[in-house]
Enzyme design. Sequence first.
Site, PDB file in Angstrom:
ATOM      1  N   GLU A 182       0.855  -1.192   0.000  1.00 42.91           N
ATOM      2  CA  GLU A 182       0.000   0.000   0.000  1.00 42.91           C
ATOM      3  C   GLU A 182       0.888   1.238   0.000  1.00 42.91           C
ATOM      4  OE1 GLU A 182      -3.394   1.081   0.010  1.00 42.91           O
ATOM      5  OE2 GLU A 182      -2.332   2.985   0.108  1.00 42.91           O
TER       6      GLU A 182
ATOM      7  N   ALA B   2      -5.647  -3.920  -6.989  1.00 43.04           N
ATOM      8  CA  ALA B   2      -6.808  -3.297  -6.333  1.00 43.04           C
ATOM      9  C   ALA B   2      -6.461  -1.867  -5.925  1.00 43.04           C
ATOM     10  CB  ALA B   2      -7.222  -4.119  -5.120  1.00 43.04           C
TER      11      ALA B   2
ATOM     12  N   GLY C 135      -8.047   0.906  -6.943  1.00 40.56           N
ATOM     13  CA  GLY C 135      -9.146   1.853  -7.098  1.00 40.56           C
ATOM     14  C   GLY C 135      -9.900   1.683  -8.406  1.00 40.56           C
TER      15      GLY C 135
ATOM     16  N   ASP D 123     -21.555   4.859  -9.857  1.00 37.37           N
ATOM     17  CA  ASP D 123     -20.117   5.104  -9.983  1.00 37.37           C
ATOM     18  C   ASP D 123     -19.752   6.066 -11.109  1.00 37.37           C
ATOM     19  OD1 ASP D 123     -20.024   3.233  -8.016  1.00 37.37           O
ATOM     20  OD2 ASP D 123     -18.707   1.818  -9.062  1.00 37.37           O
TER      21      ASP D 123
ATOM     22  N   HIS E 241     -31.142  -5.305  24.816  1.00 37.55           N
ATOM     23  CA  HIS E 241     -30.035  -5.837  25.611  1.00 37.55           C
ATOM     24  C   HIS E 241     -30.152  -7.360  25.680  1.00 37.55           C
ATOM     25  CE1 HIS E 241     -27.052  -6.163  28.781  1.00 37.55           C
ATOM     26  NE2 HIS E 241     -27.889  -6.979  29.398  1.00 37.55           N
TER      27      HIS E 241
HETATM   28  P1  NAI Z   1      -9.853   1.854  -2.877  1.00 38.64           P
HETATM   29  O1  NAI Z   1      -9.849   3.233  -3.366  1.00 38.64           O
HETATM   30  O2  NAI Z   1     -10.712   1.466  -1.731  1.00 38.64           O
HETATM   31  O3  NAI Z   1      -8.355   1.449  -2.469  1.00 38.64           O
HETATM   32  C1  NAI Z   1      -7.269   1.507  -3.339  1.00 38.64           C
HETATM   33  C2  NAI Z   1      -5.993   1.537  -2.528  1.00 38.64           C
HETATM   34  O4  NAI Z   1      -4.891   1.343  -3.391  1.00 38.64           O
HETATM   35  C3  NAI Z   1      -5.758   2.851  -1.806  1.00 38.64           C
HETATM   36  O5  NAI Z   1      -5.475   2.598  -0.439  1.00 38.64           O
HETATM   37  C4  NAI Z   1      -4.566   3.446  -2.535  1.00 38.64           C
HETATM   38  O6  NAI Z   1      -3.743   4.221  -1.701  1.00 38.64           O
HETATM   39  C5  NAI Z   1      -3.844   2.209  -3.016  1.00 38.64           C
HETATM   40  N1  NAI Z   1      -2.987   2.414  -4.174  1.00 38.64           N
HETATM   41  C6  NAI Z   1      -3.276   3.123  -5.284  1.00 38.64           C
HETATM   42  N2  NAI Z   1      -2.245   3.055  -6.166  1.00 38.64           N
HETATM   43  C7  NAI Z   1      -1.292   2.283  -5.576  1.00 38.64           C
HETATM   44  C8  NAI Z   1      -0.002   1.854  -5.965  1.00 38.64           C
HETATM   45  N3  NAI Z   1       0.509   2.194  -7.129  1.00 38.64           N
HETATM   46  N4  NAI Z   1       0.700   1.071  -5.115  1.00 38.64           N
HETATM   47  C9  NAI Z   1       0.189   0.725  -3.929  1.00 38.64           C
HETATM   48  N5  NAI Z   1      -1.035   1.112  -3.502  1.00 38.64           N
HETATM   49  C10 NAI Z   1      -1.767   1.870  -4.307  1.00 38.64           C
HETATM   50  O7  NAI Z   1     -10.142   0.957  -4.160  1.00 38.64           O
HETATM   51  P2  NAI Z   1     -10.466  -0.595  -4.310  1.00 38.64           P
HETATM   52  O8  NAI Z   1     -10.092  -1.339  -3.093  1.00 38.64           O
HETATM   53  O9  NAI Z   1      -9.842  -0.984  -5.600  1.00 38.64           O
HETATM   54  O10 NAI Z   1     -12.035  -0.606  -4.445  1.00 38.64           O
HETATM   55  C11 NAI Z   1     -12.649   0.030  -5.563  1.00 38.64           C
HETATM   56  C12 NAI Z   1     -14.018   0.561  -5.264  1.00 38.64           C
HETATM   57  O11 NAI Z   1     -14.908  -0.464  -4.948  1.00 38.64           O
HETATM   58  C13 NAI Z   1     -13.991   1.533  -4.110  1.00 38.64           C
HETATM   59  O12 NAI Z   1     -14.656   2.680  -4.519  1.00 38.64           O
HETATM   60  C14 NAI Z   1     -14.750   0.840  -3.028  1.00 38.64           C
HETATM   61  O13 NAI Z   1     -15.521   1.754  -2.269  1.00 38.64           O
HETATM   62  C15 NAI Z   1     -15.626  -0.160  -3.782  1.00 38.64           C
HETATM   63  N6  NAI Z   1     -15.800  -1.364  -2.980  1.00 38.64           N
HETATM   64  C16 NAI Z   1     -16.574  -1.312  -1.859  1.00 38.64           C
HETATM   65  C17 NAI Z   1     -16.696  -2.405  -1.054  1.00 38.64           C
HETATM   66  C18 NAI Z   1     -17.496  -2.291   0.191  1.00 38.64           C
HETATM   67  O14 NAI Z   1     -18.211  -1.314   0.353  1.00 38.64           O
HETATM   68  N7  NAI Z   1     -17.419  -3.235   1.109  1.00 38.64           N
HETATM   69  C19 NAI Z   1     -16.053  -3.675  -1.369  1.00 38.64           C
HETATM   70  C20 NAI Z   1     -15.233  -3.602  -2.531  1.00 38.64           C
HETATM   71  C21 NAI Z   1     -15.140  -2.490  -3.295  1.00 38.64           C
END
Ligand code: NAI
Length: 456
Positions: free
Chosen positions: A205, A266, A268, A308, A441
């Site tokens: 990360e 993953a 974003g 989105d 409760h």
């Molecule tokens: P995210 O935006 O949650 O996380 C992406 C992460 O990757 C960030 O922490 C970022 O700092 C990191 N990152 C970016 N470029 C990088 C690099 N070059 N090297 C290392 N780290 C890097 O995106 P994610 O996890 O891909 O999810 C996508 C979308 O799907 C989000 O908008 C999320 O809200 C949605 N989603 C929601 C879920 C839920 O509500 N439970 C479950 C899965 C996805």
Amino acid sequence: MTKTDVVVLGGGPGGYMAAERAAQGGKSVTLIEKRALGGTCLNEGCVPSKALLNSAKLYEHALHGEAFGVIAENVKIDHAKVVKRKGKVVKALVSGVGSTMQANGVNVVMANGYIKGKTADGFVVEADGKEYAGENLILACGSEVTTFPLPGLEEGLKSGYVVTNREILSMETLPKKLIAIGGGVIGLEMASYFAMIGVPVTIIEMLDKIAGPTDREISQILMKNYKKKGIDFKLSCKVTAIEADGVCYEENGESKKETGDLVLWATGRRAFTKGVGIENLGVEMNRGAVVTNEFMQTSVKGVYAVGDINGKIMLAHTAYREAEVAVNNIIGKKDVMRYNAIPSVIYTNPEVASVGETEESAKAKGIDVKVAKVSMRMSGRYMAEVEKGDGICKIVVDAKNNTLIGVHMIGSYTSEMIYGAALMLETHISIDHLKELVFPHPTVSEVIREALFEVK
Ligand code: NAI
């Protein structure tokens, strides 16, 4: 040419909800979807990942039941069977969406839709060689995985060495070692599944914390729990290349490499607007997303964008509500989208759930806040059901108005409790009044009540 009152482009949560509500509101509707009804959420996101995570949770409970007096021997997890069950759940839900569309008289077109522009017949979309026109057009094309020029990424995605949320949910064989690039929601949920079923996982990360905008202390508790499951973290690390057997990254200016036989990408998602003819509408765009106002209208009268594609909050439940707001405005009922109380959940074990401002985000906005925190161990049910749990509930209060502006929790059932907290934010009821609420409760939800009494 088929003419309906409304044409909806995209059949994910935003699109199918818009189609259903518009039909219920007396409009004739065409819904165009190129892949499968339910979109990313139902087919390769929210729902399938929950099916996998529940199997892992059951497995973990069976493995570590001794403290609860449950001794299970020879406990195994059959990943292929987990994936097969997930497939059945997805199929049932997707077909449910189909039935709902049919029951509401929505004309569903399963083909790629291309917007041709506005004519005297309305907004025209071409799909499968035919034309569909609507007085109103609702854009609900969703999002796609973000990529950028990183050496080895394209090759990795082509060869299958690098997978996204789509492929990883359907793999029948397990990797020996998984490297997740990105410690956001997808990286964490998938890492949680694979680690719980015994696959070593490393998360790389680039930020100094996992789980993005999550409260810092909660993110640290989550990381501690993950480390116990064997997940390794490389924080503040910038990925520099993907090779055939691992991921290269930079840590404090030093080049390093993590080897593994599968990489999850993953980092974003971004609004999906390519190849759908958006440019033929002339709607205002901002950083690749369609700009919308509080009525979900775009800059072109009659065109709305939900989910989105507008790049606001990429969550299925946001899309549902945005769809309702768009449709209400189409059918002449004034409705406004509010983003201040949208809950978000990370379905790991333990679960993380939050709504509203964190202490950090509130302070950045110059809001004078009071913060109260309680341990989940104050809940009798939590103590009865969780061994050595370290969950917390943190609430953020607007000191001036004495109202709740944020609730952040880590621990069991928080995903199911958070909507109650969202209601507390939405209603702007004072803390004194909220204290009069009676909670059942023993439940874990009582920690919210305990936290309210801690506001000094
Ligand atoms: P995210 O935006 O949650 O996380 C992406 C992460 O990757 C960030 O922490 C970022 O700092 C990191 N990152 C970016 N470029 C990088 C690099 N070059 N090297 C290392 N780290 C890097 O995106 P994610 O996890 O891909 O999810 C996508 C979308 O799907 C989000 O908008 C999320 O809200 C949605 N989603 C929601 C879920 C839920 O509500 N439970 C479950 C899965 C996805």
